[in-house]
Design a protein around this motif. Structure first.
Motif, PDB file in Angstrom:
ATOM      1  N   GLY A 260       0.799  -1.211   0.000  1.00 41.77           N
ATOM      2  CA  GLY A 260       0.000   0.000   0.000  1.00 41.77           C
ATOM      3  C   GLY A 260       0.831   1.260   0.000  1.00 41.77           C
ATOM      4  O   GLY A 260       1.992   1.263  -0.437  1.00 41.77           O
TER       5      GLY A 260
ATOM      6  N   ARG B 268      -7.310  -2.383  -5.028  1.00 38.80           N
ATOM      7  CA  ARG B 268      -7.203  -1.606  -3.785  1.00 38.80           C
ATOM      8  C   ARG B 268      -8.363  -2.046  -2.909  1.00 38.80           C
ATOM      9  O   ARG B 268      -9.491  -2.190  -3.385  1.00 38.80           O
ATOM     10  CB  ARG B 268      -7.314  -0.110  -4.102  1.00 38.80           C
ATOM     11  CG  ARG B 268      -7.094   0.823  -2.919  1.00 38.80           C
ATOM     12  CD  ARG B 268      -7.320   2.270  -3.324  1.00 38.80           C
ATOM     13  NE  ARG B 268      -8.741   2.519  -3.655  1.00 38.80           N
ATOM     14  CZ  ARG B 268      -9.192   3.666  -4.150  1.00 38.80           C
ATOM     15  NH1 ARG B 268      -8.368   4.658  -4.418  1.00 38.80           N
ATOM     16  NH2 ARG B 268     -10.489   3.815  -4.401  1.00 38.80           N
TER      17      ARG B 268
ATOM     18  N   THR C  53      -8.743  -1.265   1.068  1.00 32.92           N
ATOM     19  CA  THR C  53      -9.167  -0.465   2.210  1.00 32.92           C
ATOM     20  C   THR C  53      -8.355   0.809   2.330  1.00 32.92           C
ATOM     21  O   THR C  53      -7.246   0.934   1.814  1.00 32.92           O
ATOM     22  CB  THR C  53      -9.007  -1.241   3.535  1.00 32.92           C
ATOM     23  OG1 THR C  53      -7.606  -1.542   3.745  1.00 32.92           O
ATOM     24  CG2 THR C  53      -9.804  -2.531   3.517  1.00 32.92           C
ATOM     25  N   GLY C  54      -8.947   1.759   3.038  1.00 34.52           N
ATOM     26  CA  GLY C  54      -8.236   2.954   3.434  1.00 34.52           C
ATOM     27  C   GLY C  54      -8.431   3.159   4.927  1.00 34.52           C
ATOM     28  O   GLY C  54      -9.522   2.897   5.460  1.00 34.52           O
TER      29      GLY C  54
ATOM     30  N   PHE D  21      -6.133   8.857   2.981  1.00 33.61           N
ATOM     31  CA  PHE D  21      -6.317   7.502   3.477  1.00 33.61           C
ATOM     32  C   PHE D  21      -5.017   6.738   3.267  1.00 33.61           C
ATOM     33  O   PHE D  21      -4.425   6.797   2.189  1.00 33.61           O
ATOM     34  CB  PHE D  21      -7.447   6.799   2.728  1.00 33.61           C
ATOM     35  CG  PHE D  21      -8.825   7.208   3.138  1.00 33.61           C
ATOM     36  CD1 PHE D  21      -9.434   6.632   4.237  1.00 33.61           C
ATOM     37  CD2 PHE D  21      -9.524   8.166   2.422  1.00 33.61           C
ATOM     38  CE1 PHE D  21     -10.716   7.002   4.625  1.00 33.61           C
ATOM     39  CE2 PHE D  21     -10.799   8.547   2.795  1.00 33.61           C
ATOM     40  CZ  PHE D  21     -11.402   7.964   3.901  1.00 33.61           C
TER      41      PHE D  21
ATOM     42  N   TRP E 253      -3.973   3.786   2.167  1.00 28.88           N
ATOM     43  CA  TRP E 253      -4.632   2.693   1.441  1.00 28.88           C
ATOM     44  C   TRP E 253      -3.808   1.414   1.461  1.00 28.88           C
ATOM     45  O   TRP E 253      -2.582   1.444   1.572  1.00 28.88           O
ATOM     46  CB  TRP E 253      -4.941   3.102  -0.001  1.00 28.88           C
ATOM     47  CG  TRP E 253      -3.746   3.457  -0.854  1.00 28.88           C
ATOM     48  CD1 TRP E 253      -3.193   4.688  -1.027  1.00 28.88           C
ATOM     49  CD2 TRP E 253      -2.950   2.550  -1.637  1.00 28.88           C
ATOM     50  NE1 TRP E 253      -2.104   4.613  -1.880  1.00 28.88           N
ATOM     51  CE2 TRP E 253      -1.938   3.328  -2.264  1.00 28.88           C
ATOM     52  CE3 TRP E 253      -3.000   1.178  -1.882  1.00 28.88           C
ATOM     53  CZ2 TRP E 253      -0.977   2.754  -3.113  1.00 28.88           C
ATOM     54  CZ3 TRP E 253      -2.038   0.611  -2.720  1.00 28.88           C
ATOM     55  CH2 TRP E 253      -1.053   1.400  -3.322  1.00 28.88           C
ATOM     56  N   ARG E 254      -4.523   0.317   1.340  1.00 28.79           N
ATOM     57  CA  ARG E 254      -3.890  -1.002   1.229  1.00 28.79           C
ATOM     58  C   ARG E 254      -4.568  -1.773   0.110  1.00 28.79           C
ATOM     59  O   ARG E 254      -5.777  -1.641  -0.106  1.00 28.79           O
ATOM     60  CB  ARG E 254      -4.000  -1.790   2.543  1.00 28.79           C
ATOM     61  CG  ARG E 254      -3.302  -1.114   3.711  1.00 28.79           C
ATOM     62  CD  ARG E 254      -3.352  -1.940   4.984  1.00 28.79           C
ATOM     63  NE  ARG E 254      -2.724  -1.209   6.078  1.00 28.79           N
ATOM     64  CZ  ARG E 254      -3.341  -0.836   7.197  1.00 28.79           C
ATOM     65  NH1 ARG E 254      -4.616  -1.149   7.361  1.00 28.79           N
ATOM     66  NH2 ARG E 254      -2.703  -0.168   8.132  1.00 28.79           N
ATOM     67  N   GLY E 255      -3.780  -2.560  -0.595  1.00 35.37           N
ATOM     68  CA  GLY E 255      -4.328  -3.348  -1.691  1.00 35.37           C
ATOM     69  C   GLY E 255      -3.492  -4.581  -1.936  1.00 35.37           C
ATOM     70  O   GLY E 255      -2.596  -4.911  -1.148  1.00 35.37           O
TER      71      GLY E 255
ATOM     72  N   TRP F 150     -11.542   0.144   9.145  1.00 34.03           N
ATOM     73  CA  TRP F 150     -11.052   0.262   7.775  1.00 34.03           C
ATOM     74  C   TRP F 150     -12.195   0.765   6.901  1.00 34.03           C
ATOM     75  O   TRP F 150     -13.337   0.328   7.051  1.00 34.03           O
ATOM     76  CB  TRP F 150     -10.602  -1.095   7.238  1.00 34.03           C
ATOM     77  CG  TRP F 150      -9.422  -1.702   7.910  1.00 34.03           C
ATOM     78  CD1 TRP F 150      -8.530  -1.107   8.740  1.00 34.03           C
ATOM     79  CD2 TRP F 150      -9.000  -3.081   7.797  1.00 34.03           C
ATOM     80  NE1 TRP F 150      -7.582  -2.002   9.169  1.00 34.03           N
ATOM     81  CE2 TRP F 150      -7.848  -3.222   8.605  1.00 34.03           C
ATOM     82  CE3 TRP F 150      -9.476  -4.184   7.107  1.00 34.03           C
ATOM     83  CZ2 TRP F 150      -7.165  -4.432   8.734  1.00 34.03           C
ATOM     84  CZ3 TRP F 150      -8.812  -5.397   7.236  1.00 34.03           C
ATOM     85  CH2 TRP F 150      -7.665  -5.521   8.030  1.00 34.03           C
TER      86      TRP F 150
ATOM     87  N   ILE G  92     -12.587   0.813   0.075  1.00 31.90           N
ATOM     88  CA  ILE G  92     -12.411   1.697  -1.095  1.00 31.90           C
ATOM     89  C   ILE G  92     -11.984   0.840  -2.293  1.00 31.90           C
ATOM     90  O   ILE G  92     -10.942   1.066  -2.906  1.00 31.90           O
ATOM     91  CB  ILE G  92     -11.391   2.828  -0.816  1.00 31.90           C
ATOM     92  CG1 ILE G  92     -10.089   2.283  -0.199  1.00 31.90           C
ATOM     93  CG2 ILE G  92     -11.980   3.898   0.078  1.00 31.90           C
ATOM     94  CD1 ILE G  92      -8.988   3.323  -0.067  1.00 31.90           C
TER      95      ILE G  92
ATOM     96  N   TYR H  37      -7.228   0.449 -10.816  1.00 32.02           N
ATOM     97  CA  TYR H  37      -6.294   0.383  -9.682  1.00 32.02           C
ATOM     98  C   TYR H  37      -4.873   0.678 -10.147  1.00 32.02           C
ATOM     99  O   TYR H  37      -4.131   1.423  -9.494  1.00 32.02           O
ATOM    100  CB  TYR H  37      -6.395  -0.998  -9.040  1.00 32.02           C
ATOM    101  CG  TYR H  37      -5.453  -1.259  -7.890  1.00 32.02           C
ATOM    102  CD1 TYR H  37      -5.230  -0.326  -6.888  1.00 32.02           C
ATOM    103  CD2 TYR H  37      -4.793  -2.487  -7.799  1.00 32.02           C
ATOM    104  CE1 TYR H  37      -4.375  -0.603  -5.823  1.00 32.02           C
ATOM    105  CE2 TYR H  37      -3.949  -2.777  -6.735  1.00 32.02           C
ATOM    106  CZ  TYR H  37      -3.737  -1.832  -5.747  1.00 32.02           C
ATOM    107  OH  TYR H  37      -2.893  -2.115  -4.700  1.00 32.02           O
TER     108      TYR H  37
ATOM    109  N   ASP I 226      -0.856   7.982  -7.616  1.00 33.52           N
ATOM    110  CA  ASP I 226      -0.534   8.186  -6.200  1.00 33.52           C
ATOM    111  C   ASP I 226       0.966   8.177  -5.977  1.00 33.52           C
ATOM    112  O   ASP I 226       1.484   8.914  -5.134  1.00 33.52           O
ATOM    113  CB  ASP I 226      -1.210   7.116  -5.345  1.00 33.52           C
ATOM    114  CG  ASP I 226      -1.418   7.575  -3.910  1.00 33.52           C
ATOM    115  OD1 ASP I 226      -1.991   8.671  -3.721  1.00 33.52           O
ATOM    116  OD2 ASP I 226      -1.011   6.853  -2.985  1.00 33.52           O
TER     117      ASP I 226
END
Length: 325
Positions: free
Chosen positions: A99, A123, A125-126, A253, A255-257, A294, A297, A304, A311
């Motif tokens: 992320g 992706r 969560t944020g 956020f 973010w994590r993915g 979480w 998102i 993505y 980003d």
């Protein structure tokens, strides 16, 4: 490691995911998928929690028959990333959790590898960040904090995670927005949230920035004061304004993915995207996200990939302002 031939999509799971047989490679033709999750961080952190929650939900929804989680920690994910690229190449049953923190670490560490070398899947969560101070701090509001930064930012040490990570980036964004040179900030990085919390509770720093979940219990207990959160809108149950509501035009956020390795087939990529999308749209995942603070998102596939590229450019600009790129 698991053999790729064992990564098999069942007829039931394929139906739930809206796939048709013509979209599946032989590796997804029959049976339930068995996947490998690669976490480029030590057990216990946000990426590890994400992987283990994915495993739990995928099993409970009967989307997989099993999984194997591998942790390789160090340097914001830049130790594990080269291993995922070289040793997991072409393994269509594999996902790496990563992320925003990795994006910053790649840039700050001038790492030889980056996320253009892996396959973006989704992706997930944020997690919004929180700006907190010790309970006896003279800063009663975010405006007080900003006023002190403007007066002399070197006298406002702020604790957070690794240099160049999401906490540091948010501090830089706040400073830039209110007109304080980012290179003049006093940022105190810590390897873990526990150490940063100890520094706050011991009044060794003026403020702290981290994921809201890291501070929530101490805020509830009255040991810390929550000045603002970096969410896009006011959050039910949280007695604090967003940064924007506090007059600071910033939202962010952490973010994590997930990413597949390089070299996976188009069919395996498509099936993996559908598997993850199905999980992310389940009630079980929604419940876990709510319990863990979480924000879902979901963004998948090419959208993505575009987000990661944009980003990365945004974060590089911020880190240049901070003197870290």
């Amino acid at each position: 490691m698991l053999n790729r031939r064992r990564f098999l999509m069942s007829t039931a799971a394929a139906g739930a995911a809206g796939l048709v047989a013509s979209h599946l490679s032989p590796a997804f033709a029959e049976g339930a998928p068995q996947i490998q999750l690669f976490v480029p961080a030590a057990p216990g952190g946000g990426w590890d929690q994400t992987a283990r929650t994915m495993d739990q939900v995928l099993r409970s929804e009967k989307l997989i028959s099993g999984s194997q989680i591998t942790n390789v920690g160090g340097a914001g994910g830049t130790v594990g990333l080269p291993q995922f690229i070289s040793q997991w190449n072409g393994k269509g049953n594999s996902l790496m959790v990563a992320g925003m923190v990795m994006v910053g670490a790649i840039i700050a560490n001038k790492a030889a590898n980056n996320l253009t070398q892996v396959t973006p899947i989704a992706r997930l969560t944020g997690e919004f960040e929180a700006l907190v101070v010790p309970a006896d701090s003279p800063f009663k509001t975010a405006a007080d904090f900003v006023a002190a930064l403007k007066a002399d930012s070197t006298k406002v040490p702020v604790a957070g995670g690794s240099a160049g990570g999401s906490d540091h980036i948010l501090f830089g964004l706040i400073a830039k927005t209110v007109g304080v040179p980012a290179t003049n900030l006093s940022y105190v990085p810590f390897a873990g949230g526990g150490e940063a919390l100890s520094a706050l509770l011991g009044n060794q720093v003026a403020a702290g920035i981290s994921g809201f979940g890291e501070f929530s219990e101490q805020v509830k207990a009255g040991a810390l004061r929550l000045l603002a959160i970096s969410a896009d809108k006011h959050q039910d149950g949280i007695d604090a304004p967003t940064l924007k509501e506090a007059g600071i035009d910033v939202e962010m956020f952490n973010w994590r993915g997930v990413f597949a390795p390089p070299g996976v087939s188009d069919a395996d990529k498509t099936a993996m995207i559908t598997l993850v999308e199905t999980m992310a749209k389940s009630d079980a995942w929604t419940t876990e996200c709510k319990n863990r603070n979480w924000t879902p998102i979901l963004l998948a596939g090419d959208d993505y990939a575009k987000f990661v590229t944009e980003d990365s450019a945004r974060i590089e600009a911020i880190l240049k302002d901070l003197g870290l790129a």
